[in-house]
Design a protein around this motif. Sequence first.
Motif, PDB file in Angstrom:
ATOM      1  N   LEU A 127     -20.093   8.946   1.140  1.00  0.00           N
ATOM      2  CA  LEU A 127     -19.392  10.202   1.412  1.00  0.00           C
ATOM      3  C   LEU A 127     -18.755  10.780   0.156  1.00  0.00           C
ATOM      4  CD1 LEU A 127     -17.704   9.345   4.834  1.00  0.00           C
ATOM      5  CD2 LEU A 127     -19.637  10.879   4.415  1.00  0.00           C
ATOM      6  N   CYS A 128     -18.137   9.934  -0.651  1.00  0.00           N
ATOM      7  CA  CYS A 128     -17.501  10.427  -1.883  1.00  0.00           C
ATOM      8  C   CYS A 128     -18.522  10.975  -2.871  1.00  0.00           C
ATOM      9  CB  CYS A 128     -16.670   9.323  -2.528  1.00  0.00           C
ATOM     10  SG  CYS A 128     -15.153   8.935  -1.647  1.00  0.00           S
ATOM     11  N   VAL A 129     -19.659  10.304  -3.002  1.00  0.00           N
ATOM     12  CA  VAL A 129     -20.694  10.789  -3.919  1.00  0.00           C
ATOM     13  C   VAL A 129     -21.271  12.113  -3.406  1.00  0.00           C
ATOM     14  CG1 VAL A 129     -22.992  10.305  -4.864  1.00  0.00           C
ATOM     15  CG2 VAL A 129     -21.240   8.542  -4.901  1.00  0.00           C
ATOM     16  N   LEU A 130     -21.456  12.226  -2.099  1.00  0.00           N
ATOM     17  CA  LEU A 130     -21.929  13.493  -1.540  1.00  0.00           C
ATOM     18  C   LEU A 130     -20.917  14.611  -1.780  1.00  0.00           C
ATOM     19  CD1 LEU A 130     -23.562  12.481   1.854  1.00  0.00           C
ATOM     20  CD2 LEU A 130     -24.685  13.533  -0.107  1.00  0.00           C
ATOM     21  N   LEU A 131     -19.643  14.325  -1.555  1.00  0.00           N
ATOM     22  CA  LEU A 131     -18.607  15.334  -1.765  1.00  0.00           C
ATOM     23  C   LEU A 131     -18.503  15.764  -3.222  1.00  0.00           C
ATOM     24  CD1 LEU A 131     -15.667  14.220   0.554  1.00  0.00           C
ATOM     25  CD2 LEU A 131     -16.885  16.388   0.598  1.00  0.00           C
ATOM     26  N   ILE A 132     -18.499  14.802  -4.132  1.00  0.00           N
ATOM     27  CA  ILE A 132     -18.355  15.163  -5.542  1.00  0.00           C
ATOM     28  C   ILE A 132     -19.595  15.937  -6.015  1.00  0.00           C
ATOM     29  CG2 ILE A 132     -19.275  13.124  -6.736  1.00  0.00           C
ATOM     30  CD1 ILE A 132     -16.721  13.272  -8.504  1.00  0.00           C
ATOM     31  N   SER A 133     -20.760  15.578  -5.494  1.00  0.00           N
ATOM     32  CA  SER A 133     -21.983  16.320  -5.847  1.00  0.00           C
ATOM     33  C   SER A 133     -21.902  17.746  -5.320  1.00  0.00           C
ATOM     34  CB  SER A 133     -23.210  15.621  -5.274  1.00  0.00           C
ATOM     35  OG  SER A 133     -23.339  14.342  -5.805  1.00  0.00           O
ATOM     36  N   PHE A 134     -21.383  17.908  -4.105  1.00  0.00           N
ATOM     37  CA  PHE A 134     -21.214  19.241  -3.533  1.00  0.00           C
ATOM     38  C   PHE A 134     -20.293  20.092  -4.404  1.00  0.00           C
ATOM     39  CE2 PHE A 134     -18.795  22.188  -0.889  1.00  0.00           C
ATOM     40  CZ  PHE A 134     -19.826  22.926  -0.308  1.00  0.00           C
ATOM     41  N   PHE A 135     -19.155  19.514  -4.806  1.00  0.00           N
ATOM     42  CA  PHE A 135     -18.211  20.275  -5.614  1.00  0.00           C
ATOM     43  C   PHE A 135     -18.720  20.521  -7.026  1.00  0.00           C
ATOM     44  CE2 PHE A 135     -15.046  18.749  -2.428  1.00  0.00           C
ATOM     45  CZ  PHE A 135     -14.751  20.004  -1.928  1.00  0.00           C
ATOM     46  N   MET A 136     -19.614  19.678  -7.525  1.00  0.00           N
ATOM     47  CA  MET A 136     -20.214  19.943  -8.835  1.00  0.00           C
ATOM     48  C   MET A 136     -21.169  21.139  -8.763  1.00  0.00           C
ATOM     49  SD  MET A 136     -19.181  17.971 -11.199  1.00  0.00           S
ATOM     50  CE  MET A 136     -17.870  16.793 -11.047  1.00  0.00           C
ATOM     51  N   VAL A 137     -21.907  21.236  -7.673  1.00  0.00           N
ATOM     52  CA  VAL A 137     -22.853  22.345  -7.530  1.00  0.00           C
ATOM     53  C   VAL A 137     -22.140  23.629  -7.161  1.00  0.00           C
ATOM     54  CG1 VAL A 137     -24.841  23.177  -6.219  1.00  0.00           C
ATOM     55  CG2 VAL A 137     -24.757  20.793  -6.963  1.00  0.00           C
ATOM     56  N   TYR A 138     -21.197  23.549  -6.219  1.00  0.00           N
ATOM     57  CA  TYR A 138     -20.475  24.730  -5.742  1.00  0.00           C
ATOM     58  C   TYR A 138     -19.027  24.670  -6.220  1.00  0.00           C
ATOM     59  CZ  TYR A 138     -24.513  25.069  -2.698  1.00  0.00           C
ATOM     60  OH  TYR A 138     -25.784  25.156  -2.219  1.00  0.00           O
ATOM     61  N   ARG A 139     -18.844  24.769  -7.511  1.00  0.00           N
ATOM     62  CA  ARG A 139     -17.507  24.614  -8.082  1.00  0.00           C
ATOM     63  C   ARG A 139     -16.624  25.837  -7.850  1.00  0.00           C
ATOM     64  NH1 ARG A 139     -17.420  25.702 -14.366  1.00  0.00           N
ATOM     65  NH2 ARG A 139     -18.763  27.497 -14.379  1.00  0.00           N
ATOM     66  N   ASN A 140     -17.180  26.962  -7.465  1.00  0.00           N
ATOM     67  CA  ASN A 140     -16.390  28.163  -7.255  1.00  0.00           C
ATOM     68  C   ASN A 140     -15.790  28.231  -5.863  1.00  0.00           C
ATOM     69  OD1 ASN A 140     -16.929  29.068  -9.863  1.00  0.00           O
ATOM     70  ND2 ASN A 140     -18.836  30.028  -9.218  1.00  0.00           N
ATOM     71  N   ILE A 141     -16.074  27.267  -5.019  1.00  0.00           N
ATOM     72  CA  ILE A 141     -15.530  27.259  -3.655  1.00  0.00           C
ATOM     73  C   ILE A 141     -14.031  27.020  -3.671  1.00  0.00           C
ATOM     74  CG2 ILE A 141     -15.501  25.890  -1.528  1.00  0.00           C
ATOM     75  CD1 ILE A 141     -18.485  25.805  -1.637  1.00  0.00           C
ATOM     76  N   ILE A 142     -13.581  26.118  -4.538  1.00  0.00           N
ATOM     77  CA  ILE A 142     -12.131  25.831  -4.590  1.00  0.00           C
ATOM     78  C   ILE A 142     -11.575  26.233  -5.945  1.00  0.00           C
ATOM     79  CG2 ILE A 142     -12.095  24.034  -2.874  1.00  0.00           C
ATOM     80  CD1 ILE A 142     -12.214  21.993  -5.114  1.00  0.00           C
TER      81      ILE A 142
END
Length: 142
Positions: A127-142
């Motif tokens: 879950l953590c690797v999936l989340l960090i990968s998500f935030f790396m790709v979509y960094r403008n979300i937060i």
Amino acid sequence: MYGIMMFLHIVGALALGFYLVLPIVFSKVPKLTPAAQEGTVSAIKTLNTYAQIGLVIQLLTGGYLITGGGGGYTRTWIIVVIVLFLAIGAFSGMLGKPLRQAIEGIRNNKGIQDAGKLRTFSTLLCLCVLLISFFMVYRNII
């Protein structure tokens, strides 16, 4: 220099990809013969060590990319990514002891002692690797 660091950062991310399939592997281990269980858990222990080396690569290259890369990262994004990074490091480190105990238990014909911990840590890592990968790709979300 930015291109080299980005390449090394991606190589480190590929090393962490091992954690994405770990929950699936641990769900199949109890169905194996004891010899196959020992081999599988030993391989997972070795791959965990390599993934931790990849995590160090991530730390060094990610630190450079944030500070010297000039990507315009928000403080919120940096905090979230650092917390997820630390969680991955903690869970992968905590996975080491149950892996060693599992190998010892299999060798002593006691079976895998901490199967619950192995499943829990592997799921949290995934879950953590999936989340960090998500935030790396979509960094403008937060």
